[in-house]
Design a protein around this motif. Structure first.
Motif, PDB file in Angstrom:
ATOM      1  N   SER A  43       0.811  -1.226   0.000  1.00 29.33           N
ATOM      2  CA  SER A  43       0.000   0.000   0.000  1.00 29.33           C
ATOM      3  C   SER A  43       0.843   1.274   0.000  1.00 29.33           C
ATOM      4  O   SER A  43       0.307   2.374  -0.101  1.00 29.33           O
ATOM      5  N   GLY A  44       2.155   1.120   0.142  1.00 30.35           N
ATOM      6  CA  GLY A  44       3.035   2.284   0.164  1.00 30.35           C
ATOM      7  C   GLY A  44       3.174   2.902   1.537  1.00 30.35           C
ATOM      8  O   GLY A  44       3.778   3.961   1.688  1.00 30.35           O
ATOM      9  N   ASP A  45       2.620   2.260   2.545  1.00 31.21           N
ATOM     10  CA  ASP A  45       2.648   2.801   3.900  1.00 31.21           C
ATOM     11  C   ASP A  45       3.830   2.308   4.723  1.00 31.21           C
ATOM     12  O   ASP A  45       3.963   2.685   5.881  1.00 31.21           O
ATOM     13  N   LEU A  46       4.688   1.498   4.143  1.00 32.90           N
ATOM     14  CA  LEU A  46       5.843   1.000   4.882  1.00 32.90           C
ATOM     15  C   LEU A  46       6.808   2.133   5.214  1.00 32.90           C
ATOM     16  O   LEU A  46       7.568   2.050   6.159  1.00 32.90           O
ATOM     17  N   LYS A  47       6.720   3.222   4.490  1.00 35.27           N
ATOM     18  CA  LYS A  47       7.593   4.365   4.753  1.00 35.27           C
ATOM     19  C   LYS A  47       7.081   5.229   5.902  1.00 35.27           C
ATOM     20  O   LYS A  47       7.758   6.165   6.318  1.00 35.27           O
TER      21      LYS A  47
END
Length: 64
Positions: A43-47
């Motif tokens: 989802s791109g939320d690992l950052k």
């Protein structure tokens, strides 16, 4: 005759693959925590540090 399609992963995907392969070998991360981290990566939320912290602490029974 079949043609083989070569799909190369992006550098980021290769890094994630290596990272998850590494943490899957560690006792500190159970399957549920790893799955949640993989979902964050997709989802791109690992950052987002707060999302990662929440996933690790809640899955391990910790508190925020």
């Amino acid at each position: 005759m079949t043609e083989e399609t070569i799909i190369q992963k992006s550098l980021l995907e290769q890094i994630f693959d290596e990272m998850f392969a590494s943490i899957e070998e560690r006792e500190e991360f159970d399957a549920q925590t790893i799955q949640k981290l993989k979902q964050l990566a997709v989802s791109g939320d690992l950052k987002k540090a707060t999302q990662v912290t929440k996933a690790i602490k809640l899955e391990s029974g910790g508190t925020l």
